[in-house]
Every structure is written in structure tokens, then in C-alpha cells.
Design a protein around this motif. Structure first.
Motif, PDB file in Angstrom:
ATOM      1  N   ILE A  33       2.930  15.306   7.992  1.00 51.20           N
ATOM      2  CA  ILE A  33       3.687  15.384   9.295  1.00 51.20           C
ATOM      3  C   ILE A  33       5.020  14.915   8.456  1.00 51.20           C
ATOM      4  O   ILE A  33       6.044  14.146   8.155  1.00 51.20           O
ATOM      5  N   PRO A  34       6.147  15.451   9.768  1.00 48.13           N
ATOM      6  CA  PRO A  34       7.459  15.327   9.659  1.00 48.13           C
ATOM      7  C   PRO A  34       7.938  14.628  10.326  1.00 48.13           C
ATOM      8  O   PRO A  34       9.406  14.132  10.820  1.00 48.13           O
ATOM      9  N   VAL A  35       7.555  13.595  10.230  1.00 48.74           N
ATOM     10  CA  VAL A  35       8.182  12.294  10.914  1.00 48.74           C
ATOM     11  C   VAL A  35       8.295  10.894  10.056  1.00 48.74           C
ATOM     12  O   VAL A  35       6.882  10.279   9.203  1.00 48.74           O
ATOM     13  N   SER A  36       9.174  10.143   9.674  1.00 45.15           N
ATOM     14  CA  SER A  36       8.723   9.194   8.991  1.00 45.15           C
ATOM     15  C   SER A  36       8.165   7.845   8.972  1.00 45.15           C
ATOM     16  O   SER A  36       8.053   7.631  10.488  1.00 45.15           O
ATOM     17  N   MET A  37       7.041   7.466   7.930  1.00 46.37           N
ATOM     18  CA  MET A  37       6.151   6.798   8.613  1.00 46.37           C
ATOM     19  C   MET A  37       5.669   5.299   7.466  1.00 46.37           C
ATOM     20  O   MET A  37       5.990   5.983   6.484  1.00 46.37           O
ATOM     21  N   ILE A  38       5.392   4.110   8.304  1.00 46.00           N
ATOM     22  CA  ILE A  38       5.556   3.425   6.805  1.00 46.00           C
ATOM     23  C   ILE A  38       4.398   2.214   7.770  1.00 46.00           C
ATOM     24  O   ILE A  38       4.393   1.774   8.694  1.00 46.00           O
ATOM     25  N   LEU A  39       3.331   1.939   6.948  1.00 47.91           N
ATOM     26  CA  LEU A  39       2.429   0.472   7.080  1.00 47.91           C
ATOM     27  C   LEU A  39       2.833  -0.159   6.006  1.00 47.91           C
ATOM     28  O   LEU A  39       2.740  -0.766   4.597  1.00 47.91           O
ATOM     29  N   VAL A  40       2.446  -1.756   6.326  1.00 51.78           N
ATOM     30  CA  VAL A  40       2.627  -3.339   5.811  1.00 51.78           C
ATOM     31  C   VAL A  40       1.968  -3.860   6.207  1.00 51.78           C
ATOM     32  O   VAL A  40       0.881  -3.831   7.206  1.00 51.78           O
ATOM     33  N   ASP A  41       1.582  -4.669   5.330  1.00 53.45           N
ATOM     34  CA  ASP A  41       0.444  -5.765   5.308  1.00 53.45           C
ATOM     35  C   ASP A  41       1.160  -7.061   5.469  1.00 53.45           C
ATOM     36  O   ASP A  41       2.149  -6.882   6.831  1.00 53.45           O
ATOM     37  N   LYS A  42       0.496  -7.770   6.698  1.00 51.39           N
ATOM     38  CA  LYS A  42       0.891  -9.232   7.252  1.00 51.39           C
ATOM     39  C   LYS A  42       2.335 -10.127   6.325  1.00 51.39           C
ATOM     40  O   LYS A  42       2.597 -10.409   7.298  1.00 51.39           O
ATOM     41  N   GLU A  43       1.779 -10.078   5.244  1.00 49.85           N
ATOM     42  CA  GLU A  43       3.043 -10.517   4.242  1.00 49.85           C
ATOM     43  C   GLU A  43       4.187  -9.256   4.321  1.00 49.85           C
ATOM     44  O   GLU A  43       5.102  -9.473   3.825  1.00 49.85           O
ATOM     45  N   THR A  44       4.419  -7.961   4.867  1.00 47.18           N
ATOM     46  CA  THR A  44       4.743  -7.557   4.668  1.00 47.18           C
ATOM     47  C   THR A  44       5.949  -6.866   3.603  1.00 47.18           C
ATOM     48  O   THR A  44       6.308  -5.968   3.420  1.00 47.18           O
ATOM     49  N   ARG A  45       4.593  -6.541   2.827  1.00 46.16           N
ATOM     50  CA  ARG A  45       4.301  -5.207   1.620  1.00 46.16           C
ATOM     51  C   ARG A  45       4.140  -4.111   1.661  1.00 46.16           C
ATOM     52  O   ARG A  45       2.672  -4.399   3.247  1.00 46.16           O
ATOM     53  N   ILE A  46       4.539  -3.004   1.555  1.00 45.64           N
ATOM     54  CA  ILE A  46       4.237  -2.142   1.745  1.00 45.64           C
ATOM     55  C   ILE A  46       2.720  -1.570   1.066  1.00 45.64           C
ATOM     56  O   ILE A  46       2.723  -1.133   0.101  1.00 45.64           O
ATOM     57  N   LEU A  47       2.089  -1.123   2.284  1.00 48.24           N
ATOM     58  CA  LEU A  47       0.956  -0.433   1.880  1.00 48.24           C
ATOM     59  C   LEU A  47       0.716   0.788   1.640  1.00 48.24           C
ATOM     60  O   LEU A  47      -0.307   1.816   0.834  1.00 48.24           O
ATOM     61  N   MET A  48       1.817   1.399   2.462  1.00 40.77           N
ATOM     62  CA  MET A  48       1.341   3.110   3.172  1.00 40.77           C
ATOM     63  C   MET A  48       2.786   3.764   3.261  1.00 40.77           C
ATOM     64  O   MET A  48       3.131   3.008   4.547  1.00 40.77           O
TER      65      MET A  48
END
Length: 474
Positions: A33-48
Motif C-alpha cells: 500500500i503506497p500509504v505510510s503506516m506504523i503500529l506500536v505497542d503500549k510502550e510505543t515500541r515499533i511492532l510493524m
């Protein structure tokens, strides 16, 4: 674009437990997908983080996964979002690498209102592109507004109560009655002399009614040849007569469906058409020329005439039953001679209107000129006043209409005195005319007293005496 709550709901329904398989599944979905995306955990560590976002931040996935988001982007507001549990939708954000973008930051909560994850996405990674879209959107809105105005001019009423100028008692009563008539669905009959503004009232009644967002169609019953009036009003079927348009034609009544039709000069309608109009009023349907089946319509009729319809009924030139059908809400527009107190405000309004139309700069009219206008009977009403002012404005040199710019026939005192004005002493009338004559000639001679006295046939000393008597200062 989805709202923040919609996005939260969608993500929350899909993300319950994050594990390796889920991350791999996310990568397969979000990387293309040509849209920037990010997923973080509750501690704000990057999961994806998808490839698009990695390219935007100028990092690799290996450098980003497992690190706190502020290590990759020190300007990140994710820690605040996770703390407040409040989504930030369409925020302008400047990243550590200097890029400015419009972003979403959304905390994902469980049923106990605890933070589980944070989801982020970049809506526009080029602020200039975003600004261009806003500009284009504004231009589009402006164009839509412009075309709506054009459409309204084509098929709608152009005037409102604000366009009807006058504060006299008679005009105030007419406008108040018109406002009441606009709130009903009844037929309105507007009567009044030619040039009084009957069409303005018809426009205002439609614009102030529940039908204001639907067509306002005008028909001048006296200007259309009798043999064409039926097809103009009701339309015709293909092949109805020689020269009929292929496919037929829709008539004015159908064009006005759900709106209003303004039948101007209704007193000039032929008797044959009066019968058909009566049927429209009674049955709420029309029949095209050459058609076999009637068509139902929903149209409000506003009629106008400068004739005495009751007299036409008595003379057998207008159907009595149609007259009573039309005369449900009867509104009489007063002639200008019955509201001379409106002359000044009308004149100033018309000067402004004509200045824009003619491209002339006329800023005022003298008191003497206004007094002359007030002394005339105006058989042509407001239309005649507008013509007089247009003529005067074309003669103005220094931005002010003077008595000398008005046509000569206005200086005759016959109409107001003879028709509707109070009886005055002969001596008062003589003084009034004498004063006006002196003012007029003085202005023509640009204040030259000697020349003025010679033209008036009086001595210079007599001129000075009369100027003092009448308080003339030119």
C-alpha cells in the motif's frame, strides 16, 4: 477519508493479540500500500512499519522494528497519545528528517479502556500537495457556487424583499402582505400600474416561500402570439403540428414543477387560454398539444396585471370563474405618486445601481433636484424615474445630479397638484415655480448673476432680492 472513530473501530475489531504471524500478515497487507503506516505497542515500541513509511523516514525495517518510536522520530507525539488515550486526526507534523506531513495517531483500547497498541498513518507526506488539494477544493467550491448562482438566474427568482425599496406606509403595507402571501401555497394576484415593480414582488414572494429552491418561471402573456401561447405554456408532442420540434417540447408549467410560475400581463390572455388555465387551477394537471393523456403538475401561480380584471369581467373580456380563482391573495403595488416620501431613498438606490451599470461615478443628487422629482406625478412610476436618472447621469460632469440635468417636463407642476396633492394658494405656487426657475438658470450660468437676470428678464437688484427672499445660495 474515514473519521478517527471509524478507523479506531475498524482496527480494534481486527487487532486483539499481536504475534509473529500477525506481524507477517500485516506486512503482506500493508507493504504494497503506497500509504505510510506504523503500529506500536503500549510502550510505543515499533511492532510493524511498512516499506512506504521506512522510505519516508529514511530507515530500514531492521533499524526500526523493536525500537521506541522516539528513537526513530524524536518529534513523535505517540507517547502523549498513548498517555491521553485520545486520537489525533489529520494533524500537521514535522518529522526529525525535516519532512512535514498530515498524520493520524490512534490509540487502540480494550474493553476496559486500557491502551493496547497505537496505530499511525501518514495521509499526505507532501504538505505542498495537501495545500494544492485544499486550493483545488476551494476553487471547486467557488465554481459550484458560481454555477448554482447562474442556474438560479436562469430558472430562479433574482430578487428578494431587500430589492424592493421604500419605507412609506403604503409600501410597508404591501411588503407585509407580500410576506404573508409567500408563506401560503395560495394563488397570488398582483395588481398595479405599469412600472410599479410587480415583477419584483413576484420574485420576492417566490424566494420567501417553501418553493424557493425550485424553479421560478416567468411568462409574459401579452408578448406571446395567441397561436403559440398554448404550446409555450403546456408544451407539445412530436408531430403535433407542422414545424413541431422532434421529440416534442416541455411547456413552462412543467418547467416550473414544484416551483412557481409568474403569469405577467394575465389580463391580456385570450379567452380560449383562460379556459385551459382554469382547468390547470382546478385539476392540477396540464395537457400537451397533441397529447392524449394529461400530466400532473405541482405549480404555484403568481399572476400580475396593470388592468382592472373586475372591469374586464363586467365587459365580458375575462372569465369570472378564473378571476375568482386567481384573486385568492390580492396584492396591490402602490403607484409612485402615492408614496412620494420614497423618492429620495429610491433615487439614491437607483443612482448606485445605474453607476455600476453605466460605469459612471455619480455620488449624489442636489436637494433642488430631489424637490423637483418630488413635485412630479410619475405616470410611468419607478421605471420612469430610473429612465430620468439615467439620462441625468449621462449629463453630469462633477459627480452630482443638479436640477439643470433633469428633463424640462418635470418642471411643470400639473400632475401632483392636479391629481393627488393638497390644494395650495396661488401665491405659494407662483413663488415655488419662481424659485425653481431662478435656481435652474443660475446653475445653467454657473452662478453668473448678470447673465441670469438678463435671461429671466428682471433687473440684477430684483434677482438679488428674490435670492434673499427664497434663501437661494448658488
Amino acid at each position: 477519508m474515514k473519521g478517527g472513530e471509524g478507523i479506531i473501530s475498524e482496527i480494534k475489531s481486527k487487532i486483539l493479540i499481536i504475534d509473529g504471524n500477525t506481524i507477517e500478515w500485516f506486512n503482506k497487507i500493508f507493504d504494497p500500500i503506497p500509504v505510510s503506516m506504523i503500529l506500536v505497542d503500549k510502550e510505543t515500541r515499533i511492532l510493524m512499519i511498512n516499506d512506504q513509511f521506512c522510505n519516508f523516514l529514511e530507515v530500514t525495517k531492521e533499524e526500526a522494528i523493536g525500537k521506541y518510536v522516539i528513537e526513530i522520530n524524536p518529534n513523535s507525539r505517540f507517547p502523549l497519545v498513548m498517555k491521553t488515550k485520545k486520537a489525533e486526526i489529520a494533524w500537521k507534523h514535522t518529522f526529525a528528517n525535516g519532512h512535514t506531513a498530515i498524520v493520524h495517531r490512534i490509540p487502540i483500547l480494550n474493553d476496559d479502556d486500557d491502551v493496547l497498541y497505537g496505530f499511525g498513518m501518514v495521509l499526505f507526506d507532501n504538505i505542498e500537495e495537501f495545500q494544492n488539494i485544499i486550493v483545488k477544493n476551494k476553487l471547486l467550491q467557488t465554481e459550484i457556487k458560481h454555477y448554482k448562482q447562474i442556474l438560479k438566474q436562469i430558472q430562479g427568482a433574482q430578487f428578494s424583499w431587500d430589492n424592493i425599496i421604500g419605507k412609506s406606509k403604503k409600501m410597508a403595507q404591501a411588503k407585509e402582505f407580500g410576506r404573508k402571501a409567500s408563506k401560503t401555497g395560495s394563488t397570488v394576484l398582483i395588481t398595479g400600474e405599469s412600472g410599479t415593480g410587480k415583477e419584483l414582488f413576484a420574485n420576492a414572494i417566490h424566494n420567501d416561500s417553501k418553493r424557493s429552491h425550485h424553479p421560478f418561471v416567468k411568462v409574459n402573456c401579452g408578448a406571446i402570439p395567441q397561436d403559440l401561447l398554448e404550446s409555450e405554456l403546456f408544451g407539445y408532442e412530436e408531430g403535433a403540428f407542422t414545424g413541431a420540434k422532434k421529440g416534442g417540447k416541455i411547456g413552462k408549467f412543467q418547467l416550473a414543477h414544484q416551483g412557481s410560475i409568474f403569469l405577467d400581463e394575465i389580463g391580456d390572455m385570450p379567452m380560449k387560454m383562460q379556459v385551459k388555465l382554469l382547468r390547470v387551477l382546478q385539476e392540477k394537471e396540464i395537457e400537451r398539444v397533441g397529447a392524449t393523456n394529461p400530466v400532473k403538475i405541482d405549480v404555484r401561480i403568481i399572476a400580475a396585471t396593470n388592468k382592472n380584471l373586475k372591469q374586464l369581467v363586467d365587459e365580458g373580456d375575462f372569465r369570472e370563474d378564473l378571476y375568482y380563482r386567481l384573486n385568492v391573495m390580492s396584492l396591490e403595488v402602490p403607484p409612485l405618486r402615492d408614496r412620494l416620501e420614497d423618492i429620495e431613498i429610491l433615487t439614491n438606490n437607483l443612482i448606485e445601481k445605474l453607476s455600476n451599470k453605466l460605469g459612471l461615478y455619480v455620488k449624489r443628487i442636489s436637494k433642488e433636484a430631489v424637490d423637483i422629482l418630488k413635485g412630479y406625478s410619475w405616470p410611468g412610476n419607478v421605471r420612469e424615474l430610473e429612465n430620468v436618472l439615467e439620462r441625468a447621469m449621462n449629463l453630469v460632469e462633477e459627480g452630482e445630479i443638479l436640477a439643470m440635468h433633469l428633463p424640462q417636463y418635470l418642471f411643470r407642476r400639473e400632475s401632483v397638484v392636479a391629481k393627488s396633492g393638497p390644494i395650495q394658494k396661488l401665491s405659494d405656487l407662483v413663488e415655488e415655480v419662481e424659485r425653481e426657475a431662478i435656481v435652474k438658470v443660475l446653475r445653467l450660468n454657473k452662478g453668473n448673476k448678470l447673465k441670469t437676470s438678463e435671461q429671466l428678464g428682471i433687473s440684477r437688484s430684483s434677482l438679488y432680492d428674490k435670492m434673499e427672499k427664497y434663501k437661494i445660495n448658488v
